[in-house]
Design an enzyme around this catalytic site. Structure first.
Site, PDB file in Angstrom:
ATOM      1  CD  GLU A 186      39.268  37.506  51.376  1.00  0.00           C
ATOM      2  OE1 GLU A 186      40.265  36.610  51.393  1.00  0.00           O
ATOM      3  OE2 GLU A 186      39.065  38.422  52.024  1.00  0.00           O
ATOM      4  CD  GLU A 208      46.341  28.934  45.047  1.00  0.00           C
ATOM      5  OE1 GLU A 208      46.089  29.667  43.921  1.00  0.00           O
ATOM      6  OE2 GLU A 208      45.550  28.904  45.938  1.00  0.00           O
TER       7      GLU A 208
HETATM    8  P1  NAP Z   1      40.116  32.724  38.615  1.00  0.00           P
HETATM    9  O1  NAP Z   1      40.633  32.238  37.495  1.00  0.00           O
HETATM   10  O2  NAP Z   1      40.894  34.060  39.037  1.00  0.00           O
HETATM   11  O3  NAP Z   1      38.677  33.001  38.741  1.00  0.00           O
HETATM   12  C1  NAP Z   1      37.815  33.865  39.684  1.00  0.00           C
HETATM   13  C2  NAP Z   1      36.593  34.443  39.267  1.00  0.00           C
HETATM   14  O4  NAP Z   1      37.048  35.572  38.294  1.00  0.00           O
HETATM   15  C3  NAP Z   1      35.679  33.526  38.177  1.00  0.00           C
HETATM   16  O5  NAP Z   1      34.241  33.966  38.305  1.00  0.00           O
HETATM   17  C4  NAP Z   1      36.106  33.986  36.852  1.00  0.00           C
HETATM   18  O6  NAP Z   1      35.210  33.907  35.875  1.00  0.00           O
HETATM   19  C5  NAP Z   1      36.621  35.490  37.195  1.00  0.00           C
HETATM   20  N1  NAP Z   1      37.298  36.120  36.256  1.00  0.00           N
HETATM   21  C6  NAP Z   1      38.337  35.834  35.402  1.00  0.00           C
HETATM   22  N2  NAP Z   1      39.021  36.660  34.648  1.00  0.00           N
HETATM   23  C7  NAP Z   1      38.281  37.797  34.982  1.00  0.00           C
HETATM   24  C8  NAP Z   1      38.715  38.993  34.463  1.00  0.00           C
HETATM   25  N3  NAP Z   1      39.492  39.245  33.606  1.00  0.00           N
HETATM   26  N4  NAP Z   1      37.791  40.079  35.122  1.00  0.00           N
HETATM   27  C9  NAP Z   1      36.886  39.890  35.947  1.00  0.00           C
HETATM   28  N5  NAP Z   1      36.512  38.404  36.415  1.00  0.00           N
HETATM   29  C10 NAP Z   1      37.397  37.408  35.837  1.00  0.00           C
HETATM   30  O7  NAP Z   1      40.059  31.821  39.808  1.00  0.00           O
HETATM   31  P2  NAP Z   1      39.704  30.355  39.877  1.00  0.00           P
HETATM   32  O8  NAP Z   1      40.498  29.562  39.312  1.00  0.00           O
HETATM   33  O9  NAP Z   1      38.279  30.314  39.462  1.00  0.00           O
HETATM   34  O10 NAP Z   1      39.686  29.927  41.611  1.00  0.00           O
HETATM   35  C11 NAP Z   1      40.929  29.693  42.159  1.00  0.00           C
HETATM   36  C12 NAP Z   1      41.542  30.684  42.896  1.00  0.00           C
HETATM   37  O11 NAP Z   1      40.910  31.062  43.686  1.00  0.00           O
HETATM   38  C13 NAP Z   1      42.813  30.201  43.521  1.00  0.00           C
HETATM   39  O12 NAP Z   1      43.938  30.667  43.402  1.00  0.00           O
HETATM   40  C14 NAP Z   1      42.345  30.277  44.969  1.00  0.00           C
HETATM   41  O13 NAP Z   1      43.248  30.051  45.861  1.00  0.00           O
HETATM   42  C15 NAP Z   1      41.492  31.361  45.107  1.00  0.00           C
HETATM   43  N6  NAP Z   1      40.626  31.512  46.245  1.00  0.00           N
HETATM   44  C16 NAP Z   1      40.828  32.353  47.286  1.00  0.00           C
HETATM   45  C17 NAP Z   1      39.872  32.312  48.430  1.00  0.00           C
HETATM   46  C18 NAP Z   1      40.418  33.142  49.499  1.00  0.00           C
HETATM   47  O14 NAP Z   1      39.357  33.153  50.340  1.00  0.00           O
HETATM   48  N7  NAP Z   1      41.376  33.797  49.587  1.00  0.00           N
HETATM   49  C19 NAP Z   1      38.971  31.438  48.316  1.00  0.00           C
HETATM   50  C20 NAP Z   1      38.700  30.561  47.289  1.00  0.00           C
HETATM   51  C21 NAP Z   1      39.646  30.679  46.303  1.00  0.00           C
HETATM   52  P3  NAP Z   1      35.061  32.573  34.954  1.00  0.00           P
HETATM   53  O15 NAP Z   1      35.472  31.273  35.790  1.00  0.00           O
HETATM   54  O16 NAP Z   1      33.710  32.491  34.546  1.00  0.00           O
HETATM   55  O17 NAP Z   1      35.850  32.970  33.705  1.00  0.00           O
END
Ligand code: NAP
Length: 489
Positions: free
Chosen positions: A250, A385
């Protein structure tokens, strides 16, 4: 407040003794210090989940019993709703009323999947012979790792946890390191109040870069469900490929909100503001890209800009505050860099474009609601985004151009169309390439309806029956009632 990892049914410090301060985005004070796990802790969690799945009683409990557990989790959320909401606001900075709404939605998700658990066991197939019994049954996938982001911490986790448990899987849950408090609290209540076998639910805390690899590539993991950014999603897809895991992604969005000239402009402006500025724009389905028909462009933009002062920024615990801060200093830097890009690209800054000058907000990661007009779909500020309070406005001539512009994106999460012409609304909804289309509304979602993306917004579905089926394998069981010669030799 519990602040440890939950591995194999026990609360434990991180193996290497790591801890992390969780920071309030409102004023940067330390609101909790939690265990900070590493790859070894994540591996321990995965192996505990594996044991619990392979040898424990959970996957062979009846679907009805699993449904009762999932319902009880929803009840726990309702019973402790105020504390859940308080922690979500502490962690994310969002207004308390928004956190309360999230918690009601989360309880609904658990209550919905409680009812789904024993309603989709499989089916009997009309076999090609009367002497054959043939059925297709649904079974749990196995060990599921579930990685969620910081914008809707417990909500996103609930979309994964509820169907996975309902289907009989064991799970390793990993919230964002920035917002672990509500997920911790939920696991604490599950541990205290429900009699789940050890290893069915495990909680790993830690930075994605440190704990991610075992969660996404360990051979003992069967399924990875991830909500987050596209770049992380691509990395996870590659990690999971070596052992051909099932994955559900997602990811992000840059969601068009299309307004035709025949609507009530006050209503459209009101929703356009909520669409993009709710939770400071940190919403995957935010309507960050406004497409307006030429005739009403100026009037709609004026209505939006006029109402921006109503978006009171501030401490989420103060009554009347409508928007909190961005999640971190790094994230605000990112938003600011996009505003600079928009200006360089020639977009017209119609409002905002800076941090607020209120000294009461100086310690938080606040940013003013920002509106760019004169945008074109070639601009990065339109295509990428931002995930912050930044609205871009483009014009369109007619229906054909509106659809072409709206689909001119790598994303395909959500969109809205505003028109009083019912046929046009349906034509546009059919033509948009995204997982959700709202007609004359923005943002509603509920557990019964699937949620997910087209194109680079990801694949797989959460919510709805499909959100349950993600966590099941289908097995065809065939029995010959009159075994005899195979008829080949
Ligand atoms: P992110 O940086 O991709 O992180 C999401 C999750 O993944 C966090 O728990 C993060 O951990 C973890 N993570 C980071 N690197 C990883 C790796 N190499 N392996 C495994 N896990 C890893 O995203 P974010 O900045 O937190 O969230 C924002 C994004 O989420 C936006 O792009 C938004 O559009 C998207 N989003 C999508 C939906 C949907 O329903 N499509 C809903 C909500 C959000 P840490 O933060 O602990 O490092």
């Amino acid at each position: 407040m519990t602040t440890k990892l939950y591995l194999d049914g026990a609360w434990t410090d991180a193996g290497a003794g790591g801890t992390r301060d969780v920071i309030s985005p409102h004023d940067q004070r330390v609101i909790a210090t939690v265990a900070e796990g590493d790859a070894d802790d994540a591996t321990t969690a995965v192996l505990a989940a594996r044991r619990a799945f392979d040898t424990g009683p959970w996957r062979t409990t009846t679907a009805k019993a699993r449904g009762e557990v999932v319902r009880a989790i929803g009840d726990l959320v309702v019973e402790h709703l105020d504390e859940f909401a308080r922690r979500e606001t502490l962690d994310t900075g969002k207004p308390l009323a928004d956190s309360v709404t999230d918690m009601h939605d989360i309880a609904s998700v658990f209550h919905y999947y409680a009812g789904v658990a024993d309603a989709h066991g499989g089916r009997v197939v009309d076999a090609p012979s009367p002497d054959v019994v043939s059925r297709v049954q649904r079974e749990p996938v196995g060990v599921c790792t579930q990685i969620s982001p910081w914008n809707y911490p417990l909500l996103q986790a609930s979309w994964k946890l509820a169907p996975a448990l309902a289907a009989g899987n064991t799970v390793v849950v990993k919230p964002s390191e920035q917002t672990p408090l509500t997920t911790l609290y939920l696991v604490e209540l599950i541990d205290e109040h429900l009699d789940l076998p050890p290893g069915v639910v495990n909680l790993v805390l830690g930075a994605g870069a440190a704990v991610g690899q075992p969660l996404t590539s360990h051979p003992a993991v069967d399924l990875v469900s991830f909500t987050g950014g596209v770049a992380t999603g691509r990395r996870i897809m590659a990690e999971a490929a070596a052992t051909v895991k099932k994955i559900a992604l997602e990811l992000g969005g840059k969601n068009p909100n299309i307004v035709f000239a025949d609507v009530d402009l006050d209503v459209a402006a009101d929703h356009a503001l909520t669409a993009v500025f709710l939770h400071a724009g940190q919403v995957c389905s935010a309507g960050a890209r406004l497409l307006v028909q030429d005739e009403v462009h100026d009037a709609l933009v004026q209505r939006i800009v006029d109402r921006l002062p109503e978006i009171t920024l501030g401490d989420g615990f103060v009554d009347g505050v409508r928007s909190g801060p961005l999640i971190s200093a790094e994230h605000r830097d990112k938003v600011e860099s996009y505003v600079a890009i928009g200006l360089e690209e020639g977009a017209n800054l119609a409002a905002g474009g800076s941090r607020p000058d209120d000294p009461a907000l100086a310690d938080g990661f606040y940013y003013l609601p920002t509106v760019f007009t004169d945008c074109t779909s070639k601009m990065r500020i339109v295509q990428e985004e931002v995930f912050g309070p930044v609205l871009t406005v483009e014009r369109f001539r007619d229906e054909e151009q509106a659809v072409a512009l709206a689909n001119d994106t790598i994303y395909g999460l959500a969109a809205a169309v505003w028109t009083d012409d019912v046929s046009r609304a349906q034509r546009v909804a059919n033509a948009l390439r995204c997982g959700t289309v709202w007609i004359n509304d923005f943002h509603p979602y509920f557990p019964q309806a699937e949620w997910g993306g087209y194109k680079q917004s990801g694949f797989g579905r959460e919510l709805g029956v499909a959100g349950f089926e993600e966590y099941t394998e289908t097995k065809h069981v065939y029995q010959n009632l009159r075994p005899g010669s195979a008829g080949w030799l």
